[in-house]
Design a protein around this motif. Structure first.
Motif, PDB file in Angstrom:
ATOM      1  N   LYS A 131       0.843  -1.197   0.000  1.00 56.66           N
ATOM      2  CA  LYS A 131       0.000   0.000   0.000  1.00 56.66           C
ATOM      3  C   LYS A 131       0.878   1.245   0.000  1.00 56.66           C
ATOM      4  CE  LYS A 131      -3.592  -2.164   2.895  1.00 56.66           C
ATOM      5  NZ  LYS A 131      -2.827  -3.259   3.523  1.00 56.66           N
TER       6      LYS A 131
ATOM      7  N   THR B  31      -1.760   5.847   2.245  1.00 49.33           N
ATOM      8  CA  THR B  31      -2.862   4.936   2.556  1.00 49.33           C
ATOM      9  C   THR B  31      -2.613   4.200   3.861  1.00 49.33           C
ATOM     10  OG1 THR B  31      -3.275   4.586   0.196  1.00 49.33           O
ATOM     11  CG2 THR B  31      -4.194   2.969   1.712  1.00 49.33           C
TER      12      THR B  31
ATOM     13  N   GLN C 166      -2.667  13.256   0.192  1.00 50.55           N
ATOM     14  CA  GLN C 166      -2.137  12.518  -0.952  1.00 50.55           C
ATOM     15  C   GLN C 166      -0.772  13.009  -1.417  1.00 50.55           C
ATOM     16  OE1 GLN C 166      -6.388  12.571  -2.941  1.00 50.55           O
ATOM     17  NE2 GLN C 166      -5.131  11.027  -3.937  1.00 50.55           N
TER      18      GLN C 166
ATOM     19  N   ARG D 178       2.522  11.002   2.014  1.00 50.26           N
ATOM     20  CA  ARG D 178       3.207   9.945   1.268  1.00 50.26           C
ATOM     21  C   ARG D 178       4.710  10.071   1.343  1.00 50.26           C
ATOM     22  NH1 ARG D 178       1.024   8.565  -4.651  1.00 50.26           N
ATOM     23  NH2 ARG D 178      -0.821   8.229  -3.335  1.00 50.26           N
TER      24      ARG D 178
END
Length: 426
Positions: free
Chosen positions: A101, A105, A227, A231
């Motif tokens: 993943k 996430t 997002q 990350r």
């Protein structure tokens, strides 16, 4: 001359650092076509999260570019959107754990549920799944049929009562959410939420809007943080990020507080039963309590892992099933001829006792086909975001390209929504 604010300087440095990291990944998929990016800062991510209908953009892009194409992520990160069957089979199964993943996430799931099945890393996930497998055997699940029947009958009674009161339009998602919460409480934790009886629960209030309020129609800042920033930030900074007043963090705190209040009581009650030698059945809460007492590290879960599993199963068992049932009822309302066929199947199969068994359900092909079709058209998770853990090559079914070389760190959106609509070969 005014001195720049330290926060503005830090943010600028981070954006430049992130842009440099993303630029280094551009080389391997530059040859892949895709729609032009509407924004350097947010790429296609903001428009995807604000689509009027799920899949509208992906469907249009599939027509133009096929089953593998390039879209833009935050700060124009190149992202592969994949619905090619062979590529998906490789990413999600054949490669093992080579496409974990995406970090954003994992961090979001871990923030919501802790180190449970949804948020666990590659090392913990196989161990947890092995411990819990016995709770999902076919024989064990069949033992819950009486609970399903009783809850279904109560739901029908409540709907009839609401209709008699003059409510001609019914919000079926609200009803299926109540029913599934009651079922997951009884079957997994021997706990009565009393949702269909309108017993007030802080957890029910949070659950009913959790997914939509977190995932749909986010602000520009929420998209950039969830997002982009999440990350790529180092783990040491994450505790600070979870304190920011974003919509996701606010809902996270509400859910975790409501979940922990209930989970603590359920778990400690069951733990005492296990210590006292009282056997009430091998359901999820019993398995979790037994695992906490195991001397074998491969079979033991910590108390924090157990709380995470409870939150995971309550959310996943409640929200996913409730949405799938609501979509099934919606599709049947649009196809009365299928309703008639299902009613006919039930009348033919139903025994004299009126109680259906698991074998009876298996003997109704049109009912089962309708269930599968609703799941195909309306998957709960439309896209799974994965990241290549090493330099690799994606095999493709479509004849335009046989394979695509990808670099370590390449972000991939595996589109379950589009795969479910992939044209069947003749």
């Amino acid at each position: 001359m005014d001195t720049p604010h330290p926060i503005a300087v830090a943010l600028s440095v981070f954006v430049l650092f992130l842009a440099f990291r993303l630029y280094r990944k551009r080389i391997s998929i530059d040859m892949i076509r895709g729609p032009p990016s509407p924004s350097w800062l947010l790429g296609h991510q903001y428009m995807l999260r604000h689509a009027k209908n799920v899949g509208d953009y992906e469907t249009a892009w599939y027509r133009d570019y096929g089953s593998v194409f390039r879209i833009a992520g935050v700060l124009s990160e190149p992202v592969l959107l994949v619905s090619d069957p062979m590529a998906l089979q490789y990413i999600l199964q054949a490669s093992g754990y080579q496409f974990p993943k995406a970090l954003d996430t994992t961090r979001l799931l871990a923030a919501f549920f802790g180190n449970g099945l949804l948020g666990a890393n590659n090392q913990d996930h196989p161990r947890q799944r092995k411990i819990l497998n016995s709770a999902f055997s076919a024989v064990h699940l069949q033992s819950y049929l009486d609970v399903f029947h009783a809850t279904g009958s109560k739901l029908v009674d409540k709907l009839k009562e609401s209709l008699r009161e003059g409510h001609e339009v019914q919000n079926m998602l609200s009803w299926t959410q109540k029913a599934t919460l009651d079922i997951i409480g009884v079957t997994s934790f021997r706990y009565s939420f009393g949702a269909l009886d309108n017993t007030h629960s802080a957890l029910e209030d949070v659950l009913n809007h959790l997914f939509t309020e977190v995932m749909l129609f986010p602000s520009v800042a929420d998209v950039f943080i969830s997002q982009g920033v999440l990350r790529h930030l180092p783990e040491s900074i994450m505790p600070i990020m979870t304190k920011l007043p974003t919509r996701e963090n606010i809902k996270l705190r509400e859910f975790r507080q409501a979940m922990e209040n209930i989970a603590r009581d359920i778990y400690h009650r069951e733990l005492q039963f296990v210590k006292d030698g009282i056997e009430e059945g091998k359901d999820i809460i019993n398995i979790l309590a037994l695992s906490s007492l195991s001397n074998d590290e491969r079979k033991r879960m910590t108390e924090s892992e157990i709380a995470a599993q409870m939150g995971t199963f309550i959310f996943a068992g409640h929200d996913t099933t409730a949405n799938s049932l609501a979509w099934l009822l919606y599709e049947l309302s649009r196809h009365p001829e299928d309703q008639d066929r299902i009613r006919q199947e039930i009348s033919q199969v139903r025994p004299d006792t009126g109680v259906l068994t698991s074998s009876d359900y298996n003997a109704m092909p049109w009912l089962n086909a309708s269930l599968k079709e609703a799941l195909r058209l309306h998957p709960f998770a439309q896209t799974l975001v994965r990241v290549a853990e090493r330099n690799d090559v994606l095999p493709l079914l479509e004849p335009v390209l046989k394979e695509i070389p990808i670099a370590k760190g390449q972000a991939i959106h595996t589109s379950i929504y589009m795969y479910n609509r992939y044209p069947c070969p003749l």
